[in-house]
Design an enzyme around this catalytic site. Structure first.
Site, PDB file in Angstrom:
ATOM      1  CG  HIS A   1      -3.230  -0.201   7.431  1.00  0.00           C
ATOM      2  ND1 HIS A   1      -2.146   0.587   7.702  1.00  0.00           N
ATOM      3  CD2 HIS A   1      -3.191  -0.347   5.873  1.00  0.00           C
ATOM      4  CE1 HIS A   1      -1.476   1.081   6.493  1.00  0.00           C
ATOM      5  NE2 HIS A   1      -2.001   0.500   5.294  1.00  0.00           N
TER       6      HIS A   1
ATOM      7  CG  HIS B   1       0.103 -12.873   5.512  1.00  0.00           C
ATOM      8  ND1 HIS B   1       1.408 -12.569   5.010  1.00  0.00           N
ATOM      9  CD2 HIS B   1       0.240 -14.313   5.815  1.00  0.00           C
ATOM     10  CE1 HIS B   1       2.147 -13.644   5.179  1.00  0.00           C
ATOM     11  NE2 HIS B   1       1.487 -14.518   5.387  1.00  0.00           N
TER      12      HIS B   1
ATOM     13  N   GLY C   1      14.806  -8.663   4.492  1.00  0.00           N
ATOM     14  CA  GLY C   1      14.000  -7.841   5.794  1.00  0.00           C
ATOM     15  C   GLY C   1      14.939  -7.540   6.940  1.00  0.00           C
TER      16      GLY C   1
ATOM     17  NE  ARG D   1       0.734  -1.770   8.468  1.00  0.00           N
ATOM     18  CZ  ARG D   1       0.497  -2.249   7.183  1.00  0.00           C
ATOM     19  NH1 ARG D   1      -0.404  -3.218   6.936  1.00  0.00           N
ATOM     20  NH2 ARG D   1       1.249  -1.318   6.201  1.00  0.00           N
TER      21      ARG D   1
ATOM     22  N   GLY E   1       3.313 -14.393   9.296  1.00  0.00           N
ATOM     23  CA  GLY E   1       4.322 -14.717   8.303  1.00  0.00           C
ATOM     24  C   GLY E   1       4.977 -16.014   8.626  1.00  0.00           C
TER      25      GLY E   1
END
Length: 585
Positions: A225, A411, A493, A548, A563
């Site tokens: 990515h 995102h 999470g 990540r 986030g």
């Protein structure tokens, strides 16, 4: 629409994944079909088979032929499809498991990424209620993404292809679920991979690269990515690059002389195939010089990254059993191995055998009816959700830019798509705040995926449940709603303050509101706003410990967490929206 300056065959970037799948199914209708229950699930024409272990994988789009290209005969049975560079939703993984189930259990073989881990876990829990047994294997073959001592934290890259091939071959020969899981686990344990990047890629919805590789340099250890690698160095001749790749892999592998290996060299999307063969020529020479023998080689575009320039090397150690499974014939758009035909384990069905079960509701704290003033009336609260959506959509590029610095840059794209879709569906008659939040949750969890889909999805779901059926809430009720959201994110999470995640914004914001409640509802909202901003800013100097970016170590410092940034936008907008709607009646 995509910009004129971006040289791409794209209509609307938001439709790229669906149009890719549509064209792919038309081109390979002899091998694959869409699952009628879910357009984001691709199914092999040879699945499910009665009595055969099903093989499922899934991942973000943009890596073609991975993941969709490996559905076919004696390979993957069903594939969950995510947005560009983003995990499929839990619903898609669950539907892929159902589509692959032949009654002998399903092995889900996937890469080690936060969103995939989260959504596969949720899917496995969901289908367990239907009697489908699931076993998982998580690929972690990327040498440069974590030290050997932390190998469980490494990301999965092109070694996943060998994992699928070996696991699927064992299933095609009638292996049990435990045997299939062991074969796939053994394959990925025998793999080591490294990537070298020479040029970045561009997400069409962003319109510019989300990272940079300066001309004349190369990124050693880059991820699929665009995640930064171990080091940046001046670009060297191909033979020297190949030598370095082999050295990185073998230093971690420690294979004895005489070991037979399978080798895969994959382009990242924009590397001419002839250059891949230039690399392979030297790679095989160096492997043989190290005392190893190449049994099979695969060179081409097997696991790409849009139009990134670069290549990956994967070396898998072989034993007699793994050699036989590697040689078993298979046919898929992305991989074909010729050999003697293998009869199906059982009759090939035309669809899955089970219908989704209704998930049991979890316990969520409930707010009391408002007893104090000021209070927030909930009857037409969907306008608040629409305002949350507007701020996320307006900051789409900003959020993706931040994410691109230490992540994959998707995102803002995915958040804007999810919040935007929810706003469109709320554009008719107003609904209550709990109904609006629940609709937003449903969209995020069923249509967006990644890690933020379930994280924010569960947050808004439990916030909605906390105020469901209430006509109005006061400060104490709003606190219960916030606490329910915080508990949901934490449970989903597993992040803690200091991990450089949205928790670093959400937890202090909730605490700030509660600490100021004795000063009144409006003052508590102001305190929440201030704490949210401070929490967001605090992530800039943190080293990521989850997600990540955690694989970057110190290279993740100096950039705010995406986030936490989106969470701050949500909380500050929520606070302002609520403050404007407070009343004394």
């Amino acid at each position: 629409m995509t910009s004129v300056s971006m040289q791409r065959f794209v209509n609307d970037p938001d439709d790229l994944v669906d149009e890719t799948v549509a064209g792919f199914v038309k081109a390979h209708a002899d091998l694959v079909r869409k699952d009628p229950a879910n357009p984001r699930v691709l199914v092999s024409r040879y699945a499910p088979q009665d009595g055969k272990v099903g093989i499922v994988t899934g991942g973000g789009s943009g890596h073609e032929p991975a993941f969709i290209g490996y559905a076919g005969r004696n390979l993957v049975d069903a594939i969950a499809i995510g947005e560009l560079f983003s995990s499929p939703t839990a619903n898609s993984f669950a539907d892929a498991i159902r589509a692959a189930d032949g009654g002998a259990g399903v092995a889900v073989l996937y890469g080690n990424y936060a969103g995939d881990n989260m959504n596969v876990r949720m899917a496995a829990t969901e289908v367990a209620a239907e009697g489908i047994e699931v076993a998982t294997v998580v690929a972690n073959d990327d040498v440069c993404s974590a030290p050997f001592a932390d190998r469980a934290k490494r990301r999965g890259v092109a070694g996943e292809i060998f994992m699928w091939k070996i696991g699927a071959a064992r299933a095609a020969l009638g292996g049990t679920l435990a045997q299939v899981q062991a074969a796939a686990q053994g394959a990925i344990d025998a793999c080591r991979s490294v990537g070298v990047g020479l040029g970045p890629c561009t997400l069409p919805a962003v319109g510019h690269p989300n990272f940079q590789i300066a001309p004349g340099t190369m990124e050693i250890g880059i991820g699929h990515h665009g995640e930064p690698g171990a080091r940046v160095e001046p670009l060297r001749p191909a033979d020297q690059v190949a030598d370095d790749m082999v050295r990185i892999v073998l230093d971690d592998h420690a294979l004895p002389a005489g070991t037979e290996v399978a080798v895969l060299v994959s382009g990242l999307g924009a590397t001419p195939v002839n250059e891949l063969y230039v690399l392979y020529d030297r790679i095989e020479t160096e492997l043989e010089r190290a005392g190893l023998r190449v049994y099979r080689a695969f060179v081409g575009n097997y696991f790409t990254s849009l139009e990134m320039i670069g290549a990956t090397l994967t070396v898998m150690a072989l034993d007699d059993d793994r050699k036989a499974l590697l040689d078993l014939e298979c046919a898929a758009p992305g991989l074909t191995v010729t050999g003697a035909a293998v009869p199906p384990v059982g009759a090939i069905a035309t669809g899955s055998r089970r219908k989704p079960a209704t998930a049991a509701a979890t316990q969520t704290p409930r707010a009391s009816e408002a007893v104090g003033a000021p209070r927030l009336a909930l009857g037409a609260g969907s306008d608040i959700v629409t305002e949350l959506a507007a701020v996320i959509v307006a900051n789409k590029a900003h959020l993706s830019e931040i994410d691109g610095l230490i992540g994959d840059g998707d995102h803002g794209i995915n958040m804007a798509k999810g919040f935007g879709r929810a706003a469109e569906r709320l554009s008719g008659a107003p609904v209550s705040l709990d109904a609006g939040l629940m609709l937003l949750s449903d969209v995020l969890m069923s249509e967006i995926g990644g890690s933020m889909g379930p994280l924010y999805g569960f947050m808004f779901r439990d916030m909605a449940r906390a105020i469901e059926g209430r006509a109005a809430i006061d400060a104490a009720g709003f606190s219960v709603m916030l606490q329910a959201g915080l508990q949901a994110v934490t449970a989903t999470g597993g992040a803690k303050p200091g991990d450089k995640t949205l928790i670093d914004c959400l937890a202090p914001a909730v605490a700030g509101f509660d600490a100021a409640m004795d000063q009144g509802f409006a003052a508590a909202l102001t305190a929440m706003d201030k704490a949210a901003r401070q929490g967001r800013d605090s992530t800039t100097d943190m080293v990521a410990r989850l997600g990540r970016a955690a694989r970057l170590g110190e290279r993740s410092r100096g950039v705010p967490d995406a986030g936490a940034t989106s969470c701050c936008l949500i909380l500050t907008t929520l606070g302002d929206s609520v403050a404007r709607r407070l009343s004394d009646g």
